[in-house]
Motif scaffolding. Structure first.
Motif, PDB file in Angstrom:
ATOM      1  N   THR A 123      -7.392  46.918  25.358  1.00  0.00           N
ATOM      2  CA  THR A 123      -8.082  48.163  25.695  1.00  0.00           C
ATOM      3  C   THR A 123      -8.335  48.267  27.198  1.00  0.00           C
ATOM      4  OG1 THR A 123      -9.202  48.189  23.537  1.00  0.00           O
ATOM      5  CG2 THR A 123     -10.114  49.604  25.267  1.00  0.00           C
ATOM      6  N   ILE A 124      -7.981  49.414  27.750  1.00  0.00           N
ATOM      7  CA  ILE A 124      -8.308  49.749  29.131  1.00  0.00           C
ATOM      8  C   ILE A 124      -9.435  50.786  29.095  1.00  0.00           C
ATOM      9  CG2 ILE A 124      -7.493  50.848  31.252  1.00  0.00           C
ATOM     10  CD1 ILE A 124      -6.287  48.120  30.876  1.00  0.00           C
ATOM     11  N   VAL A 125     -10.534  50.509  29.791  1.00  0.00           N
ATOM     12  CA  VAL A 125     -11.700  51.396  29.775  1.00  0.00           C
ATOM     13  C   VAL A 125     -11.769  52.176  31.083  1.00  0.00           C
ATOM     14  CG1 VAL A 125     -14.208  51.557  29.605  1.00  0.00           C
ATOM     15  CG2 VAL A 125     -12.967  49.852  28.235  1.00  0.00           C
ATOM     16  N   LEU A 126     -11.779  53.493  30.947  1.00  0.00           N
ATOM     17  CA  LEU A 126     -11.930  54.397  32.091  1.00  0.00           C
ATOM     18  C   LEU A 126     -13.217  55.191  31.906  1.00  0.00           C
ATOM     19  CD1 LEU A 126      -8.269  55.745  32.120  1.00  0.00           C
ATOM     20  CD2 LEU A 126      -9.228  54.124  33.743  1.00  0.00           C
ATOM     21  N   LYS A 127     -13.937  55.394  32.974  1.00  0.00           N
ATOM     22  CA  LYS A 127     -15.198  56.130  32.892  1.00  0.00           C
ATOM     23  C   LYS A 127     -15.148  57.373  33.766  1.00  0.00           C
ATOM     24  CE  LYS A 127     -18.141  52.191  31.723  1.00  0.00           C
ATOM     25  NZ  LYS A 127     -19.368  51.435  32.046  1.00  0.00           N
ATOM     26  N   LEU A 128     -15.780  58.422  33.272  1.00  0.00           N
ATOM     27  CA  LEU A 128     -15.893  59.670  34.019  1.00  0.00           C
ATOM     28  C   LEU A 128     -17.362  60.100  33.986  1.00  0.00           C
ATOM     29  CD1 LEU A 128     -14.635  62.077  35.502  1.00  0.00           C
ATOM     30  CD2 LEU A 128     -14.217  63.150  33.279  1.00  0.00           C
ATOM     31  N   GLU A 129     -17.997  60.023  35.128  1.00  0.00           N
ATOM     32  CA  GLU A 129     -19.402  60.419  35.242  1.00  0.00           C
ATOM     33  C   GLU A 129     -19.545  61.279  36.495  1.00  0.00           C
ATOM     34  OE1 GLU A 129     -23.905  58.462  35.287  1.00  0.00           O
ATOM     35  OE2 GLU A 129     -22.125  57.186  35.075  1.00  0.00           O
TER      36      GLU A 129
ATOM     37  N   GLN B  88     -12.651  56.583  36.724  1.00  0.00           N
ATOM     38  CA  GLN B  88     -12.880  55.296  37.380  1.00  0.00           C
ATOM     39  C   GLN B  88     -12.539  54.142  36.445  1.00  0.00           C
ATOM     40  OE1 GLN B  88     -13.750  55.182  40.673  1.00  0.00           O
ATOM     41  NE2 GLN B  88     -13.584  57.423  40.562  1.00  0.00           N
ATOM     42  N   TYR B  89     -11.813  53.161  37.009  1.00  0.00           N
ATOM     43  CA  TYR B  89     -11.414  51.990  36.215  1.00  0.00           C
ATOM     44  C   TYR B  89     -11.946  50.716  36.861  1.00  0.00           C
ATOM     45  CZ  TYR B  89      -8.453  48.099  34.724  1.00  0.00           C
ATOM     46  OH  TYR B  89      -8.016  46.881  34.286  1.00  0.00           O
ATOM     47  N   ASN B  90     -12.588  49.892  36.052  1.00  0.00           N
ATOM     48  CA  ASN B  90     -13.057  48.584  36.500  1.00  0.00           C
ATOM     49  C   ASN B  90     -12.467  47.530  35.564  1.00  0.00           C
ATOM     50  OD1 ASN B  90     -14.805  49.375  38.685  1.00  0.00           O
ATOM     51  ND2 ASN B  90     -16.229  50.164  37.126  1.00  0.00           N
ATOM     52  N   PRO B  91     -11.592  46.672  36.069  1.00  0.00           N
ATOM     53  CA  PRO B  91     -10.952  45.652  35.208  1.00  0.00           C
ATOM     54  C   PRO B  91     -11.967  44.661  34.663  1.00  0.00           C
ATOM     55  CG  PRO B  91     -10.460  45.222  37.517  1.00  0.00           C
ATOM     56  CD  PRO B  91     -11.135  46.559  37.464  1.00  0.00           C
ATOM     57  N   VAL B  92     -11.737  44.213  33.443  1.00  0.00           N
ATOM     58  CA  VAL B  92     -12.608  43.219  32.810  1.00  0.00           C
ATOM     59  C   VAL B  92     -11.747  42.057  32.323  1.00  0.00           C
ATOM     60  CG1 VAL B  92     -14.363  44.891  32.116  1.00  0.00           C
ATOM     61  CG2 VAL B  92     -12.450  44.412  30.583  1.00  0.00           C
ATOM     62  N   GLY B  93     -12.336  40.896  32.274  1.00  0.00           N
ATOM     63  CA  GLY B  93     -11.625  39.714  31.788  1.00  0.00           C
ATOM     64  C   GLY B  93     -10.360  39.434  32.577  1.00  0.00           C
TER      65      GLY B  93
ATOM     66  N   ASP C 291      -5.787  46.195  43.359  1.00  0.00           N
ATOM     67  CA  ASP C 291      -5.264  46.891  44.532  1.00  0.00           C
ATOM     68  C   ASP C 291      -4.455  48.125  44.110  1.00  0.00           C
ATOM     69  OD1 ASP C 291      -6.424  44.910  46.116  1.00  0.00           O
ATOM     70  OD2 ASP C 291      -4.638  43.636  45.973  1.00  0.00           O
ATOM     71  N   ASP C 292      -3.181  48.180  44.507  1.00  0.00           N
ATOM     72  CA  ASP C 292      -2.362  49.344  44.178  1.00  0.00           C
ATOM     73  C   ASP C 292      -1.934  49.355  42.711  1.00  0.00           C
ATOM     74  OD1 ASP C 292      -2.494  50.189  46.795  1.00  0.00           O
ATOM     75  OD2 ASP C 292      -0.615  49.215  47.388  1.00  0.00           O
ATOM     76  N   GLY C 293      -2.163  48.257  42.003  1.00  0.00           N
ATOM     77  CA  GLY C 293      -1.730  48.168  40.611  1.00  0.00           C
ATOM     78  C   GLY C 293      -2.809  48.502  39.596  1.00  0.00           C
ATOM     79  N   ILE C 294      -3.939  49.066  40.060  1.00  0.00           N
ATOM     80  CA  ILE C 294      -4.992  49.412  39.099  1.00  0.00           C
ATOM     81  C   ILE C 294      -4.530  50.548  38.201  1.00  0.00           C
ATOM     82  CG2 ILE C 294      -6.808  48.694  40.698  1.00  0.00           C
ATOM     83  CD1 ILE C 294      -7.388  51.690  41.143  1.00  0.00           C
ATOM     84  N   VAL C 295      -5.157  50.667  37.050  1.00  0.00           N
ATOM     85  CA  VAL C 295      -4.832  51.755  36.129  1.00  0.00           C
ATOM     86  C   VAL C 295      -5.457  53.045  36.657  1.00  0.00           C
ATOM     87  CG1 VAL C 295      -5.076  52.627  33.791  1.00  0.00           C
ATOM     88  CG2 VAL C 295      -4.697  50.189  34.172  1.00  0.00           C
ATOM     89  N   LYS C 296      -4.626  54.053  36.835  1.00  0.00           N
ATOM     90  CA  LYS C 296      -5.090  55.342  37.350  1.00  0.00           C
ATOM     91  C   LYS C 296      -4.119  56.426  36.914  1.00  0.00           C
ATOM     92  CE  LYS C 296      -2.694  54.419  41.713  1.00  0.00           C
ATOM     93  NZ  LYS C 296      -2.822  54.243  43.179  1.00  0.00           N
TER      94      LYS C 296
END
Length: 375
Positions: free
Chosen positions: A150-156, A188-193, A201-206
């Motif tokens: 699971t990839i968690v993205l947040k929108l606030e 916004q994506y913040n990697p976990v584990g 860096d440039d490889g974040i999920v977006k």
């Protein structure tokens, strides 16, 4: 008695689909055993390896065009269908809305978010596992949420007034208000584990395109949600399809059977897209050759087939009586021009290679099942 070997011209003729004014002829492949008496058309891996050709026309990151030559339509269509629906792709799958006071209903907002193409480190995307959902009908439990599925993205985001802009008489909403428009870049994506090992860096999920508009807000309106992205397949939902388009067409053929000269040559050229037909001068050698049809026309304009690749086979030339007996249109049965446009998660050429691997895997699985039946 030995098998009959037809000439290459005859074999080439059999592979041309006839395109007439209102009909299409010779659409079925006939190079299989038993169709032509005395001829050996048994399939051979060695022959296939020698005849198969791949020609790239352009190969950009998210848009590739190439030709597969000397393959059957069943194979070409298998690659196309796999590209559309059977390659794993990351997409937003579940939305947990904490607060949504925008004019968009939660369901509409979730639908818009799910269709945003995502990108990230390719190695990380291949590391992600399949997420199994719970089935309320059967009562079967689903998988728990982990870093590997699971990839968690947040929108606030909340819209507020820009007092300075209002005081200056600004009327443009994007200047008059803060966060008047909500874009894909606001996810916004913040990697976990272990995700931090791959998606950095440039490889974040977006989002592939950060300027995709999600919603419009006005002061006091707010969106607060959490989106879970999972690996899925296009056969389950279009949002999991890794390609925007995956199509193919057959290579067109244009055969000028009788000379087309003068004003007719220029008119004939206008019946096709630019670059397909050229207008050239009749040479002295052509004019002096008996039976060429150019006798006595030295220096006049003539129509010449330049490049059939760009033809759309509109049949426009067949609408004109002066061309009906002078030209023959067709398509080559075993020359497939592919166009693969990626949504941005993977390179287009890599997607096609993955489709080949997928078909190979399915063939091996089918073979194993058949062998099991014979035990």
């Amino acid at each position: 008695m030995g098998s009959i070997s037809p000439s290459q011209d005859e074999l080439d003729r059999r592979k041309i689909v006839g395109v007439n004014a209102e009909t299409v002829t010779n659409i079925t492949s006939t190079d299989f055993p038993g169709h032509w008496p005395g001829e050996d058309h048994a399939w051979s891996l060695e022959k296939f390896e020698q005849s198969l050709k791949v020609q790239f026309h352009h190969n950009d990151r998210f848009d590739a065009s190439f030709s597969l030559i000397h393959i059957d339509a069943s194979l070409a269509n298998a690659f196309r269908r796999i590209l559309l629906s059977e390659l794993p792709t990351l997409a937003i799958d579940q939305i947990y809305v904490n607060n949504n006071t925008s004019i968009l209903a939660d369901e509409i907002l979730a639908h818009r978010l799910a269709l945003i193409p995502l990108q990230g480190n390719v190695e990380g995307l291949k590391w992600l596992h399949w997420f199994k959902k719970a089935d309320p009908e059967t009562g079967e439990a689903g998988d728990d949420v982990f870093d590997f599925n699971t990839i968690v993205l947040k929108l606030e985001i909340e819209c507020t007034r820009n007092e300075e802009a209002i005081a200056s008489g600004e009327t443009e909403p994007t200047k008059k208000y803060n966060n008047a428009h909500v874009y894909a870049r606001d996810l916004q994506y913040n990697p976990v584990g272990k995700q931090s090992k791959y998606f950095t860096d440039d490889g974040i999920v977006k989002a592939v395109n950060p300027d995709i508009l999600i919603a419009k807000l006005r002061p006091g309106q707010k969106i607060d949600l959490e989106a879970h992205a999972h690996i899925g397949f296009g056969q389950a939902h279009a949002k999991f399809s890794p390609v925007a388009t995956a199509t193919y067409r057959l290579l067109p053929t244009i055969t000028i059977k009788q000379p087309i000269l003068g004003a007719d040559a220029r008119k004939f050229q206008g019946c096709f897209p630019k670059g397909v037909i050229s207008v050239e001068k009749v040479t002295s050698s052509e004019a002096s050759k008996s039976g060429s049809g150019y006798e006595g026309h030295e220096g006049e304009d003539k129509a010449v087939v330049k490049d059939t690749f760009g033809d759309t086979v509109s049949r426009e030339c067949l609408r004109h009586d002066e061309f009906k007996d002078k030209v023959k249109l067709g398509r080559v049965q075993d020359h497939f021009i592919f166009s693969v446009e990626s949504t941005g998660q993977m390179r287009s050429d890599e997607l096609f290679l993955d489709s080949v691997k997928k078909l190979k895997f399915k063939a091996k699985k089918m073979r194993a099942n058949l062998e099991a039946l014979m035990i």
